[in-house]
Enzyme design. Structure first.
Site, short mmCIF file in Angstrom:
data_model
loop_
_atom_site.label_atom_id
_atom_site.label_comp_id
_atom_site.label_asym_id
_atom_site.label_seq_id
_atom_site.Cartn_x
_atom_site.Cartn_y
_atom_site.Cartn_z
N GLY A 178 2.62 -0.78 4.41
CA GLY A 178 2.94 0.16 3.88
C GLY A 178 3.86 1.22 3.75
O GLY A 178 4.88 0.74 2.69
N GLY A 179 4.84 1.33 4.82
CA GLY A 179 6.16 2.52 4.68
C GLY A 179 7.16 1.04 3.82
O GLY A 179 7.65 1.81 2.50
N GLY A 189 2.05 2.03 10.88
CA GLY A 189 3.49 2.97 10.74
C GLY A 189 3.69 4.04 12.10
O GLY A 189 4.53 4.67 12.16
N GLU A 226 -5.35 -5.51 9.93
CA GLU A 226 -4.43 -4.09 10.73
C GLU A 226 -4.74 -3.43 11.98
O GLU A 226 -5.86 -2.02 11.41
CB GLU A 226 -4.75 -2.89 9.08
N ASN A 277 1.10 -1.05 0.13
CA ASN A 277 0.08 -0.03 -0.19
C ASN A 277 0.96 1.55 0.13
O ASN A 277 1.62 1.53 0.77
CB ASN A 277 -0.87 -0.02 1.12
N TRP A 278 1.35 1.82 -0.94
CA TRP A 278 2.43 2.73 -1.05
C TRP A 278 1.71 4.05 -0.37
O TRP A 278 2.56 5.11 -0.47
CB TRP A 278 2.47 3.14 -2.89
N LYS A 279 -0.10 4.65 -0.27
CA LYS A 279 -0.38 5.47 0.16
C LYS A 279 -0.09 7.06 -0.32
O LYS A 279 -0.02 6.47 -1.73
CB LYS A 279 -0.02 5.93 1.86
N SER A 315 2.74 -2.20 10.48
CA SER A 315 4.97 -2.58 10.63
C SER A 315 4.99 -3.80 10.15
O SER A 315 6.21 -3.92 10.65
CB SER A 315 4.82 -2.29 12.22
N HIS A 342 -9.80 0.60 4.74
CA HIS A 342 -8.30 1.38 5.09
C HIS A 342 -8.51 2.06 6.12
O HIS A 342 -9.41 3.01 6.59
CB HIS A 342 -7.53 1.51 4.74
N GLU A 375 -7.39 4.09 7.65
CA GLU A 375 -6.83 5.75 7.40
C GLU A 375 -8.48 6.42 6.84
O GLU A 375 -8.07 7.70 7.27
CB GLU A 375 -5.28 5.73 6.74
P1 13P Z 1 2.75 0.59 7.61
O1 13P Z 1 2.96 -0.28 7.09
O2 13P Z 1 3.41 1.54 7.86
O3 13P Z 1 2.33 0.57 8.60
O4 13P Z 1 1.42 0.51 7.22
C1 13P Z 1 0.09 -0.62 7.16
C2 13P Z 1 -0.66 -0.28 6.79
O5 13P Z 1 -1.62 1.17 6.83
C3 13P Z 1 -1.50 -1.34 5.19
O6 13P Z 1 -2.68 -0.71 4.30
#
Ligand code: 13P
Length: 254
Positions: free
Chosen positions: A236-237, A175, A169, A9-11, A215, A97, A99
């Site tokens: 994500g990251g 994050g 998640e 997930n590149w956000k 994470s 998600h 977010e």
């Molecule tokens: P991180 O891997 O940066 O914690 O993010 C997880 C995420 O929200 C994937 O959708």
């Protein structure tokens, strides 16, 4: 049988050039994959066509949108619809998600509407669930996640449920660098699969990939993915660094 999935997930990250380089680099590990595996790249809308063109000749890679609107078309400035995504070959869409739930007030009911629309257009949802820290501290995470599944997913019949990917998640792990322990991940994933068996049957439950997100890093992915009930990760990251995500892909169950 369900697939083992590494989903990125590149956000809201990457310029066009960065997106192109990252997608091209990630194809380098495709030789480690086989029919049981899938790599899904959830990229920002402007890059969906480009990344789809880069990866689509490789049978193990797919693109995903990070969201879509709950109506098919109309006066919704700035939004993107299911038929638009379908028309450019997008195979998956992340829905629910945390977010989006937190920053855009998305409710279980709204996410249910989006799930139905994704089904109508043959786009497979990556349905995100997971509890905030205070719920975990009260020990109520199982009820919380069950309610999310109940209100957004369990109206589906078995044939449609089989098309869903579930991503657990926990919000406190996203994050933050604070990953769920192996035991916490295994317990929740086992519970989700048990509910699927109860709600549907073994066949449906064994067709749904349940990913862990929060994470996931190059150095913890393999241990998480080795949990019997964890079928991969939503990352994500660490998915923004080719070498790290390649290692995560390599950590998928063999
Ligand atoms: P991180 O891997 O940066 O914690 O993010 C997880 C995420 O929200 C994937 O959708």
């Amino acid at each position: 049988m369900r697939k083992f999935i590494a989903a990125a997930n590149w956000k809201m990250n990457c310029t066009k050039e960065q997106a192109k380089t990252l997608a091209e680099d990630l194809l380098a590990v495709s030789h480690t994959l086989d029919k049981r595996h899938r790599v899904i790249l959830a990229v920002p809308y402007p890059y969906l066509i480009m990344v789809h063109d880069i990866v689509h000749s490789n049978e193990y890679y797919s693109v995903a949108a990070q969201n879509m609107h709950h109506e098919k078309f109309g006066a919704y400035t700035g939004e993107v619809s299911a038929p638009m995504l379908k028309s450019i070959g997008v195979e998956y869409v992340i829905l629910g998600h945390s977010e989006r739930r937190e920053q855009h007030g998305e409710t279980n009911a709204l996410i249910r509407q989006k799930i139905d629309l994704a089904m109508e257009y043959g786009i497979k949802p990556i349905f995100c669930c997971g509890e905030p820290l205070e719920v975990r501290e009260r020990g109520e995470q199982n009820e919380y996640v069950m309610n999310q599944l109940q209100e957004s997913l369990f109206h589906l019949d078995g044939a449609h449920m089989k098309k869903v990917v579930i991503a657990y998640e926990p919000i406190w792990a996203i994050g933050t660098g604070k990953t769920a322990t192996i035991d916490q991940a295994q317990e929740m994933h086992f519970m989700i699969r048990s509910k699927l068996i109860k709600q549907y049957d073994e066949n449906v439950a064994n067709s749904v990939s349940i990913l862990y997100g929060g994470s996931v890093k190059a150095d913890n992915a393999e241990a998480l993915f080795n949990c019997p009930s964890v079928d991969g990760g939503l990352v994500g990251g660490a998915s923004l660094i080719a070498a790290d995500f390649e290692k995560i892909i390599e950590g998928l169950k063999r």
